[in-house]
Design a protein around this motif. Structure first.
Motif, PDB file in Angstrom:
ATOM      1  N   GLY A 101      86.715  48.386  93.858  1.00  0.00           N
ATOM      2  CA  GLY A 101      87.672  48.298  94.976  1.00  0.00           C
ATOM      3  C   GLY A 101      88.827  49.426  94.897  1.00  0.00           C
ATOM      4  O   GLY A 101      88.613  50.540  94.296  1.00  0.00           O
ATOM      5  N   GLN A 131      82.364  44.295 107.308  1.00  0.00           N
ATOM      6  CA  GLN A 131      81.565  44.069 106.256  1.00  0.00           C
ATOM      7  C   GLN A 131      79.954  43.664 106.425  1.00  0.00           C
ATOM      8  O   GLN A 131      78.995  44.408 105.932  1.00  0.00           O
ATOM      9  N   THR A 154      94.757  44.321  98.997  1.00  0.00           N
ATOM     10  CA  THR A 154      94.463  43.047  98.192  1.00  0.00           C
ATOM     11  C   THR A 154      95.916  42.613  97.550  1.00  0.00           C
ATOM     12  O   THR A 154      96.658  43.396  97.066  1.00  0.00           O
ATOM     13  N   LYS A 163      87.139  45.823 102.524  1.00  0.00           N
ATOM     14  CA  LYS A 163      87.675  45.439 101.206  1.00  0.00           C
ATOM     15  C   LYS A 163      88.752  46.235 100.986  1.00  0.00           C
ATOM     16  O   LYS A 163      89.592  45.964  99.989  1.00  0.00           O
ATOM     17  N   ASP A 186      91.608  38.835  97.955  1.00  0.00           N
ATOM     18  CA  ASP A 186      91.090  39.991  98.402  1.00  0.00           C
ATOM     19  C   ASP A 186      90.590  39.790  99.803  1.00  0.00           C
ATOM     20  O   ASP A 186      89.425  39.630 100.279  1.00  0.00           O
ATOM     21  N   SER A 237      89.401  40.332 103.395  1.00  0.00           N
ATOM     22  CA  SER A 237      88.071  40.728 103.683  1.00  0.00           C
ATOM     23  C   SER A 237      88.110  40.705 105.322  1.00  0.00           C
ATOM     24  O   SER A 237      88.119  39.716 106.016  1.00  0.00           O
TER      25      SER A 237
END
Length: 448
Positions: free
Chosen positions: A167, A269, A286, A282, A262, A264
């Motif tokens: 990440g 994606q 976070t 991502k 996290d 998203s």
């Protein structure tokens, strides 16, 4: 345990917990390390200037690093403390137990109101690297079933190794930080092959735990010489390039655990993840909770690890390894400005232990450093009310559900807030983590 700071029996921050964080106040805006106790924060910077600290039997390394942070001679966070050895963490925890269990109450010079609007929490550590795993069987099966069907839900490698992606450490933020909806390439309609550039339309949360690596003063090999500017204070306490950890070694070098969301972007994606996995979907935000709960505080809540079928390769066998029975809750605040429970799960729903994940990360000999953050991946429970993401809850957006006054909830809308909480309940006390909370703001326009 007796504590001179009063709090109710079900308080999330009793003397059995003592999580570490970094805070500031309106009167003293300089961030500094502290320990949550009841509705107060024990100000470690102020504590270092009292006779209690000066006369303590705390080992010299702890004394030096905590005092240095307290005097603001170094970065005012927990970096140096995290880089100490486990024996030092335990010694300091015993010291805190000692001063907080005294009959004489501590004074207002070292206790700060934790819940005051004038008290602000900050990132507790400088995160150098962030890796997020995919360690919940239930979550992996649910997602695979929605995408490929139940008979092909699990990829062949999943039961053999802890899958993960690397990440973006720069976008890890502390609870209470709002963030903007990301934009990127998406497919406007199912079956399209030509993408468009658009704000994300399927913004999701992920219910996770994060764990922080500590000092790796191992007897095998020389310590690494680091060049990173903020790692200089660590004294080279990383694993050497080429050095591998066993799950047992890895477990002993985990400093503590936080709640982790996290966030998203599911439509980004879907378009980008083949063949190399998540990237822009991502990397935009976070969120972690501000308090790091130590592994010693969680030790009473260890439960058996999953039965692995087929058996793991020998390097991943974790004799004595455990998961942790920590209840987790997801709440969303939407149109009616009230939080509504969406999911209840547990940290025990991990196919791989924390030690196995960290050990696998080191398998190639990549250097692990104090302050590295690792996420467990979404933790879904094996029941309908335990789904750890909206992707699962709404069946890829195909089955809207009710959320307060909103009857057609699928993915997050601008203005929605998500709050994660966690607790482990012992005999007469509760271990809490604080809130992991964030609010989604509208997407920003492209720069001119």
């Amino acid at each position: 345990m007796h504590c001179s700071v009063p709090y109710p029996a079900d308080h999330p921050f009793p003397i059995e917990n003592l999580p570490y964080g970094v805070f500031s106040t309106a009167q003293d805006p300089e961030p500094r390390p502290g320990v949550a106790i009841g509705d107060c924060i024990l100000d470690l910077a102020a504590l270092t200037r009292t006779p209690l600290f000066a006369e303590s039997p705390v080992p010299a390394p702890v004394f030096a690093e905590v005092r240095r942070a307290g005097s603001r001679e170094s970065v005012s966070n927990l970096d140096a403390f995290v880089a100490l050895e486990r024996s030092s963490w335990r010694a300091f925890r015993r010291f805190l137990h000692g001063i907080l269990s005294r009959e004489e109450p501590l004074g207002d010079d070292v206790l700060v109101p934790r819940t005051s609007p004038e008290t602000q929490m900050h990132m507790p550590i400088t995160i150098g690297d962030y890796t997020d795993f995919y360690a919940s069987y239930e979550h992996a099966f649910n997602c695979g079933s929605l995408i490929r069907g139940a008979d092909k839900a699990m990829q062949p490698n999943w039961r053999h190794l802890p899958v993960a992606y690397h990440g973006r450490a720069s976008s890890v933020v502390v609870s209470g930080t709002d963030f903007h909806r990301p934009s990127g390439q998406i497919l406007a309609s199912p079956g399209d092959s030509q993408p468009i550039f658009s704000p994300c339309k399927r913004l999701d949360y992920e219910l996770e735990m994060g764990f922080v690596s500590g000092c790796f003063c191992l007897s095998i090999g020389a310590q690494a010489r680091l060049t990173w500017h903020h790692m200089q204070i660590y004294g080279g306490k990383a694993t050497q390039l080429g050095q591998r950890l066993s799950p047992q070694q890895a477990q002993e070098h985990i400093f503590g655990v936080v709640l982790l969301n996290d966030w998203s972007a599911r439509d980004i994606q879907t378009w980008e993840y083949v063949p190399l996995g998540p990237f822009l979907s991502k990397n935009f935000c976070t969120t972690i909770s501000p308090w790091i709960v130590s592994m010693d505080a969680l030790e009473p809540f260890g439960v058996g690890q999953y039965a692995h079928e087929p058996a793991l390769l020998p390097y991943l066998e974790h004799d004595g390894g455990v998961n942790y029975d920590v209840d987790l809750t997801v709440e969303i605040k939407a149109d009616d400005d009230e939080y509504h429970v969406v999911s209840r799960s547990s940290m025990k729903h991990m196919y791989y232990t924390l030690g196995q994940m960290l050990a696998h990360h080191s398998t190639t000999g990549c250097s692990m450093r104090p302050g590295d953050l690792l996420g467990t991946g979404t933790l879904s429970a094996p029941r309908p009310d335990g789904l750890g993401s909206l992707l699962e809850k709404s069946k890829l957006g195909r089955e809207p559900f009710g959320l307060g006054s909103r009857k057609d909830m699928t993915f997050l809308r601008d203005g929605d807030s998500v709050r994660l909480t966690g607790s482990a309940r012992g005999k007469g006390y509760t271990i809490g983590f604080g809130h992991c909370e964030g609010t989604l703001l509208p997407a920003l326009p492209l720069l001119d």
